[in-house]
Design a protein around this motif. Structure first.
Motif, PDB file in Angstrom:
ATOM      1  N   UNK A 174       4.209   2.697 -10.610  1.00  0.00           N
ATOM      2  CA  UNK A 174       3.456   1.293 -11.001  1.00  0.00           C
ATOM      3  C   UNK A 174       3.438   0.345  -9.886  1.00  0.00           C
ATOM      4  N   UNK A 175       3.960   0.656  -8.655  1.00  0.00           N
ATOM      5  CA  UNK A 175       3.601  -0.214  -7.532  1.00  0.00           C
ATOM      6  C   UNK A 175       2.418   0.079  -7.048  1.00  0.00           C
ATOM      7  N   UNK A 176       1.959   1.496  -6.967  1.00  0.00           N
ATOM      8  CA  UNK A 176       0.834   1.845  -6.518  1.00  0.00           C
ATOM      9  C   UNK A 176      -0.318   1.452  -7.372  1.00  0.00           C
ATOM     10  N   UNK A 224      -0.929  -1.423  -8.368  1.00  0.00           N
ATOM     11  CA  UNK A 224      -1.213  -3.011  -7.783  1.00  0.00           C
ATOM     12  C   UNK A 224      -0.292  -3.887  -8.638  1.00  0.00           C
ATOM     13  N   UNK A 225       0.553  -3.600  -9.261  1.00  0.00           N
ATOM     14  CA  UNK A 225       1.687  -4.632  -9.842  1.00  0.00           C
ATOM     15  C   UNK A 225       2.389  -5.398  -8.869  1.00  0.00           C
ATOM     16  N   UNK A 226       2.590  -6.241  -8.985  1.00  0.00           N
ATOM     17  CA  UNK A 226       3.530  -7.184  -7.696  1.00  0.00           C
ATOM     18  C   UNK A 226       5.036  -6.867  -8.094  1.00  0.00           C
ATOM     19  N   UNK A 227       5.912  -6.820  -6.971  1.00  0.00           N
ATOM     20  CA  UNK A 227       7.450  -6.723  -7.048  1.00  0.00           C
ATOM     21  C   UNK A 227       7.871  -7.518  -8.212  1.00  0.00           C
ATOM     22  N   UNK A 228       7.527  -8.648  -8.470  1.00  0.00           N
ATOM     23  CA  UNK A 228       8.391  -9.339  -9.688  1.00  0.00           C
ATOM     24  C   UNK A 228       7.689  -8.863 -11.005  1.00  0.00           C
ATOM     25  N   UNK A 229       6.489  -8.321 -10.939  1.00  0.00           N
ATOM     26  CA  UNK A 229       6.072  -7.925 -12.313  1.00  0.00           C
ATOM     27  C   UNK A 229       6.742  -6.651 -12.614  1.00  0.00           C
ATOM     28  N   UNK A 230       6.833  -5.685 -11.484  1.00  0.00           N
ATOM     29  CA  UNK A 230       7.538  -4.503 -11.503  1.00  0.00           C
ATOM     30  C   UNK A 230       9.113  -4.455 -12.100  1.00  0.00           C
ATOM     31  N   UNK A 231       9.863  -5.785 -11.329  1.00  0.00           N
ATOM     32  CA  UNK A 231      11.121  -6.027 -11.674  1.00  0.00           C
ATOM     33  C   UNK A 231      11.382  -6.625 -13.216  1.00  0.00           C
ATOM     34  N   UNK A 232      10.468  -7.377 -13.681  1.00  0.00           N
ATOM     35  CA  UNK A 232      10.393  -7.710 -15.113  1.00  0.00           C
ATOM     36  C   UNK A 232      10.311  -6.648 -15.961  1.00  0.00           C
ATOM     37  N   UNK A 233       9.356  -5.756 -15.586  1.00  0.00           N
ATOM     38  CA  UNK A 233       8.964  -4.558 -16.526  1.00  0.00           C
ATOM     39  C   UNK A 233      10.244  -3.733 -16.777  1.00  0.00           C
ATOM     40  N   UNK A 234      11.094  -3.378 -15.458  1.00  0.00           N
ATOM     41  CA  UNK A 234      12.109  -2.431 -15.443  1.00  0.00           C
ATOM     42  C   UNK A 234      13.364  -3.261 -16.373  1.00  0.00           C
ATOM     43  N   UNK A 235      13.302  -4.542 -16.568  1.00  0.00           N
ATOM     44  CA  UNK A 235      14.342  -5.141 -17.060  1.00  0.00           C
ATOM     45  C   UNK A 235      14.046  -4.949 -18.566  1.00  0.00           C
ATOM     46  N   UNK A 236      12.872  -5.285 -18.966  1.00  0.00           N
ATOM     47  CA  UNK A 236      12.465  -4.988 -20.244  1.00  0.00           C
ATOM     48  C   UNK A 236      12.775  -3.500 -20.625  1.00  0.00           C
ATOM     49  N   UNK A 237      12.599  -2.524 -19.928  1.00  0.00           N
ATOM     50  CA  UNK A 237      12.988  -1.187 -20.263  1.00  0.00           C
ATOM     51  C   UNK A 237      14.550  -1.037 -20.337  1.00  0.00           C
ATOM     52  N   UNK A 238      15.190  -1.505 -19.666  1.00  0.00           N
ATOM     53  CA  UNK A 238      16.656  -1.515 -19.903  1.00  0.00           C
ATOM     54  C   UNK A 238      16.885  -2.072 -21.132  1.00  0.00           C
TER      55      UNK A 238
END
Length: 238
Positions: free
Chosen positions: A73-75, A77-91
């Motif tokens: 997901x980082x590759x 072009x998602x930003x780190x905050x966007x990735x963090x929010x998406x991971x939290x949503x997955x959890x």
């Protein structure tokens, strides 16, 4: 151990015996046997080996997959905050899945030969032998098979850039669940949240097995009205 007209021989492999219990299976499987030594499942040694998993294999196998998903997901072009929010949503999605699977699949009532047999392999064995430490976490091969439809569903419902991080978050939630579940049975918490979670989960095993389906959290039990009453909360703390 006799139920109805069939006798379960605990000294022989159990998997292909339990189906013969028929309608009495549900009663039998919810009468726990507390022993450090788990039963034998299969006569075949390789099949038996596949049913046994030490707890640390779960983070060892799946945390690298979580990291890879986040990197993909980082590759994109998602930003780190966007990735963090998406991971939290997955959890968060995992917590609902954890509750739903436990309540509606793992605690479905069966009576047919194959229904009983499959249920015993999925979850019944854990209720019958709740202290069997080698059959508490889910074997990686089985998890990998179940990941396939969930990955396909996530790809269908999300964007190409968010799907890997969302799936990785769900997988991270699963790792947290399995490790927490093992600790609740074999750890010795003395206070705080972990002690409360252990009491809450052991109540599900030894007192009210039709309530308290959450493992890592009681959130969805409270939302859906399956939180056990206070008088049922004094599960065994060992």
């Amino acid at each position: 151990m006799v139920h109805g007209t069939f006798t379960v021989d605990l000294n022989k492999p159990l998997v292909f015996q339990v189906g013969h219990l028929g309608e009495t299976y549900n009663e039998w499987v919810h009468q726990p046997i507390v022993s450090k030594d788990g039963p034998r499942f299969f006569a075949n040694d390789f099949c038996e080996f596949l049913t046994r998993t030490v707890w640390w294999v779960i983070p060892l196998v799946w945390l690298p997959v979580v990291c890879w998903c986040v990197m993909v997901s980082f590759q994109t072009c998602l930003t780190p905050p966007q990735i963090a929010l998406t991971v939290v949503c997955g959890i968060f999605i995992w917590t609902l899945l954890e509750y739903s699977l436990h309540r509606f699949l793992f605690h479905t009532k069966t009576r047919s030969y194959w229904g009983n047999t499959i249920h015993y392999l999925l979850h019944g064995c854990h209720h019958k032998h709740p202290t069997d430490g080698l059959r508490l976490v889910f074997p990686p091969v089985a998890t990998a098979i179940l990941c396939v439809p969930f990955w396909a569903l996530i790809r269908l419902l999300s964007t190409p850039s968010t799907a890997p991080a969302l799936f990785g978050g769900g997988l991270l939630g699963y790792v947290m669940y399995d490790v927490t579940h093992y600790y609740l049975h074999h750890g010795k918490p003395s206070k705080g949240l972990t002690k409360s979670l252990k009491r809450y989960h052991l109540s599900h095993h030894f007192r009210v097995q039709n309530l308290g389906f959450g493992i890592t959290s009681s959130l969805w039990d409270r939302v859906f009205g399956t939180f056990p009453p206070k008088e049922a909360g004094a599960g065994r703390i060992r």
